[in-house]
Each structure stands twice: as structure tokens, then as C-alpha cells.
Enzyme design. Sequence first.
Site, PDB file in Angstrom:
ATOM      1  N   ARG A  81     -16.587   4.868 -65.938  1.00 16.13           N
ATOM      2  CA  ARG A  81     -17.993   5.289 -65.971  1.00 16.13           C
ATOM      3  C   ARG A  81     -19.189   4.261 -66.288  1.00 16.13           C
ATOM      4  O   ARG A  81     -20.096   4.178 -65.367  1.00 16.13           O
ATOM      5  CB  ARG A  81     -18.466   7.194 -66.183  1.00 16.13           C
ATOM      6  N   LYS A 184     -24.998   6.344 -66.450  1.00 16.68           N
ATOM      7  CA  LYS A 184     -25.748   6.511 -68.021  1.00 16.68           C
ATOM      8  C   LYS A 184     -26.278   5.206 -68.943  1.00 16.68           C
ATOM      9  O   LYS A 184     -25.347   4.283 -68.899  1.00 16.68           O
ATOM     10  CB  LYS A 184     -24.239   6.748 -68.532  1.00 16.68           C
ATOM     11  N   GLU A 220     -30.218  18.231 -63.582  1.00  9.84           N
ATOM     12  CA  GLU A 220     -29.733  18.774 -64.711  1.00  9.84           C
ATOM     13  C   GLU A 220     -30.636  18.767 -66.241  1.00  9.84           C
ATOM     14  O   GLU A 220     -31.619  19.003 -65.613  1.00  9.84           O
ATOM     15  CB  GLU A 220     -29.016  17.219 -64.976  1.00  9.84           C
TER      16      GLU A 220
END
Length: 341
Positions: A81, A184, A220
Site C-alpha cells: 500500500r 494513505k 468511511e
Amino acid sequence: MNNNIDWKNLSFAYLKTDYNVRCYYRNGKWGEVEVSSSENIEIHMASTCLHYGQEAFEGLKAFRGKDNKIRIFRMDENAKRLARSANGIMMAPVPVELFEKMALQVVELNKRFVPPYESGASLYLRPLLIGTEPRVGVAPSEEYLFVIFVTPVGPYFKEGFKLTNVAIMHNYDRAAPNGTGNIKIGGNYAASLKAGKIAKEKGYSAVLYLDSKEKKYIDECGPANFFGINKDGVYVTPESKSILPSITNMSLFQLAQDMGIKTERRPVKLEELGDFVEAGQCGTAAVISPVGRIDDLDTGISYEVSKGGEPGPISKKLYETLRGIQYGDIADKHNWVTIIE
Ligand code: PLP
Ligand code: COI
């Protein structure tokens, strides 16, 4: 072990440890890994990370088992990620092998800070990738610094595995539909600070964001993914281009299937919240933080998403199974854990 730390009462906060590990990317390649005991980094004041947001990070945990062995959870997924995040904002990706080598090394170097099994706490690893080249015009850096530091942590939400309420606020977005919500990077969190503060001041643990284009679907929470168990007993979690693919959520999804629970990852309409009998925020820091009520602060509609003021049975079973694998109490049949002897 370090006897000055009150392991049982740790919060999710920074505590100094012995070492961090660093690696520099210069002239098109990654250098040697350096071990440092300094908490500071020296960078140029015109570094791209400071001006144009070239910054990505990760979060993963190491756990001490009853057998005293240390287990790191799914670090390959965090490594992959971070590489996706790096590509998303034009940074040099950290090779997966380098990420894993540094993660193992930093845990090994700070073994005495991995909390004892009985405390229920863990060692949080925070990998950080920043653009360090001075640039005044908007352009990607050609030099990067990758750091991993660690800190022992307790629960992200002080309540731990207890119900908290979350708020929906239609006038705040954390990410754009075709923006950076699925990676992220620090900018997403900067964008969530204001709404997060307002929600906290009103007594909510987090904001539950809606899709920013239509405000019709659930995305989210600020620091975690969202899932619900509907009245048919199905584990439902939103699919959206602007949410972070959570490694915890991916794991819970698999564990639910292992338990014979039906799973669905698909767009979740706002009004579907009325069908949920359990819900939770999930993430590395949050683990599962069960949700009691969701208040839409703009329409005034409240959704009770748990029964009897207690976390629901499926959330509890998922939580216990995930923690059991992480601490080595339950067989790791999916090979999620890397053991450090
Ligand atoms: N969503 C956001 C916005 C997060 O910051 C996090 C935390 O990492 C998550 C979801 C959960 O992801 P993971 O389970 O990989 O920690
Ligand atoms: C994590 O769960 O690791 C996170 O990064 C969430 C939060 C601390 C931002």
C-alpha cells in the site's frame, strides 16, 4: 523489558523508544539502511513534503504473544500500500523487501518496547516517506527519506471495545471522488481535521464520511473503514474509489467468510444504515471500535446500529478472532503473521 511504562494504561500516543531506521533515496536509488537514536530529522526548508504534500505513511502493529514471541501483522500488505501511495503522488516507491527488512529491524532493535501479552497493548510501527528535495515550483522531488519509528500503544479510541457514536456531516469531505482518498497520504488527514474536531466537541468518536459527489453513499470514518452487520446477518462494507483499502477490513472480511457469514463489498446507501444491527469502525489503530448510534447532524436522523447498548455478537467474535491471530492464540491459517523469535 522497560519497567517504567504503565503498559496496561497506554493510550494511542507517542512514547520515545530506543531507535528508528532510515533510508535515503538519491540519484535514482535507495541507499544503506541507517539506525538512529535521534527523534529529529534534518530537512531543507523548501522540501516538497513541506510545501506540496509529498508525504505518505503507514501504520502496522507488532504483538507479544503468551509464548513471548513477537508477531507482525500483514506487513507485506502495508508495504504494497505504501508503494501505491508513493506512486499516487509521484514519489519513489519503497521496494517491498526494503520495507519488510526495515520493519523487522526496527522491531528487533526496540524489542523491550513491545508490550507484554497481558497488557493487551502493542507496538505501533509508523513508516513515513517524504520528498526532501528543495523545490519552489510545483514538481515532484527526486530525493526521498523513508523512516520507520515505533511507539507502544493502547487503544486508539479510549473506550476500547465499547460502543461509541459517530456523526455524519454533509458539508465536509475528506477526499474527492477521483482524488487521493484511496491512498494513505498526509493531505487526506489534514482535510479531515476540522470536521473531526467539530465531531469530537459534540461527543462523537469520529466522522462517518459520505461520498463527496452525491452524498448518497457511505464512504468511511476519518481514521478507519466502516462495516455493518445487517438484519440478514451479512457483513457489509462500502465499495468506493475514495476510501482507503483497509488491511483490517480485508482481514475481517476473510474471517467473516471463514465463520460462514455472508459478505458484501458494494456501494452502501445512506438509508441502509437503518438495516444494520451491528456496525464498527475498523483499522490497525482502531482494531474494531463498535458503533452504537450514527447521528446525521444535517438531517437530524439517528440510526441505532446496535442493540441493548452492547457491541453485537458478530463484531465481538470478529474482534476476538482477529486479536487471537495477532497475539498467537489462534492458528494463523492465512499466513498473515511474521514471527520474530
Ligand atoms: N481508513 C483510514 C482513513 C485510515 O486512516 C485507516 C488506518 O490506517 C484505515 C482506514 C484502516 O486501514 P488499516 O486497517 O489498513 O489500518
Ligand atoms: C492506523 O490505523 O494505522 C492509522 O493510520 C489510523 C490513524 C492513526 C490515522
